[in-house]
Design a protein around this motif. Structure first.
Motif, short mmCIF file in Angstrom:
data_model
loop_
_atom_site.label_atom_id
_atom_site.label_comp_id
_atom_site.label_asym_id
_atom_site.label_seq_id
_atom_site.Cartn_x
_atom_site.Cartn_y
_atom_site.Cartn_z
N GLY A 1 5.93 -58.02 -2.64
CA GLY A 1 6.83 -58.80 -3.48
C GLY A 1 7.84 -57.98 -4.25
N PHE A 2 7.71 -56.66 -4.22
CA PHE A 2 8.66 -55.79 -4.91
C PHE A 2 9.42 -54.97 -3.87
N GLU A 3 10.69 -54.79 -4.10
CA GLU A 3 11.52 -54.05 -3.16
C GLU A 3 11.82 -52.65 -3.70
N ASP A 4 12.05 -51.72 -2.77
CA ASP A 4 12.52 -50.40 -3.15
C ASP A 4 13.93 -50.56 -3.72
N ARG A 5 14.25 -49.74 -4.74
CA ARG A 5 15.57 -49.83 -5.36
C ARG A 5 16.07 -48.45 -5.71
N SER A 6 17.38 -48.35 -5.79
CA SER A 6 17.99 -47.14 -6.33
C SER A 6 18.98 -47.57 -7.41
N ASP A 7 19.22 -46.68 -8.35
CA ASP A 7 20.06 -46.99 -9.50
C ASP A 7 20.72 -45.69 -9.97
N THR A 8 21.79 -45.82 -10.69
CA THR A 8 22.41 -44.66 -11.32
C THR A 8 22.28 -44.83 -12.83
N GLY A 9 22.36 -43.71 -13.53
CA GLY A 9 22.25 -43.76 -14.98
C GLY A 9 22.74 -42.48 -15.61
N VAL A 10 22.51 -42.39 -16.90
CA VAL A 10 22.89 -41.21 -17.68
C VAL A 10 21.67 -40.78 -18.49
N ASN A 11 21.37 -39.49 -18.45
CA ASN A 11 20.30 -38.92 -19.27
C ASN A 11 20.88 -38.48 -20.61
N LEU A 12 20.14 -38.72 -21.68
CA LEU A 12 20.41 -38.17 -23.00
C LEU A 12 19.19 -37.33 -23.36
N VAL A 13 19.38 -36.02 -23.59
CA VAL A 13 18.23 -35.13 -23.77
C VAL A 13 18.27 -34.39 -25.11
N LEU A 14 17.09 -34.16 -25.66
CA LEU A 14 16.87 -33.30 -26.83
C LEU A 14 15.69 -32.41 -26.50
N GLY A 15 15.81 -31.12 -26.81
CA GLY A 15 14.71 -30.23 -26.49
C GLY A 15 14.57 -29.08 -27.46
N LEU A 16 13.42 -28.43 -27.39
CA LEU A 16 13.10 -27.27 -28.20
C LEU A 16 12.30 -26.32 -27.31
N GLY A 17 12.75 -25.05 -27.24
CA GLY A 17 12.05 -24.12 -26.38
C GLY A 17 12.27 -22.67 -26.74
N ALA A 18 11.44 -21.82 -26.18
CA ALA A 18 11.52 -20.37 -26.41
C ALA A 18 12.79 -19.82 -25.75
N LYS A 19 13.42 -18.82 -26.43
CA LYS A 19 14.64 -18.20 -25.91
C LYS A 19 14.38 -16.94 -25.11
#
Length: 163
Positions: free
Chosen positions: A117-135
């Motif tokens: 009952g569910f179909e495969d789908r594809s979509d486009t979008g935009v990521n908004l990211v925030l991160g913290l990590g070692a340099k």
């Protein structure tokens, strides 16, 4: 049957494309260093874990802007979710051994629905990211929050290591 073949073909094409992009970026300049990484976490909508891979490279000469192509795959009972993204982020200045960043980028979303009952789908979008990590270091852990703005928006929490 055609849907299964198409889905397998799309996944193979995505994996090949991501590999070629990562290879091309790593061979671009002898001065610029390309880092690779792995990550894991959870997507809010599917409530299942994901695994991902990424490349990270400097954009420009300021050592503040970075390109971050990545591939993530969530393993869900209702059907798998795969995203292919090309994020850019800005590292905010700071004198600490870690960095804080924010960014955005385009993403392609593929949903492989395994339930009737569910179909495969594809979509486009935009990521908004925030991160913290070692340099610094040969292995650099990080954490990242991401919101995917699309027809089916998602919130994503992840942790990873870059090397």
């Amino acid at each position: 049957m055609k849907t299964t073949r198409t889905s397998t073909f799309v996944r193979a094409l995505l994996f090949t494309s991501a590999s070629v992009i990562a290879l091309a970026l790593s061979a671009g300049s002898t001065q610029a260093r390309t880092d690779f990484g792995v990550r894991g976490g959870t997507y809010s909508d599917v409530n299942e874990p994901f695994l991902g891979a990424e490349a990270l490279f400097e954009v420009g000469t300021t050592k503040r802007w970075f390109g971050n192509p990545n591939l993530e795959h969530a393993f869900a009972d209702s059907g798998d979710l795969t995203t292919v993204s090309f994020d850019f982020h800005y590292d905010f200045p700071g004198g600490q051994p870690y960095t804080f960043w924010a960014g955005a980028g385009p993403t392609l979303i593929f949903r492989d629905r395994s339930r009737p009952g569910f179909e495969d789908r594809s979509d486009t979008g935009v990521n908004l990211v925030l991160g913290l990590g070692a340099k610094t270091g040969d292995v650099r852990p990080y954490g990242q929050m991401k919101v995917i703005v699309a027809n089916d928006s998602e919130a994503v929490l992840g942790v990873g290591v870059r090397f």
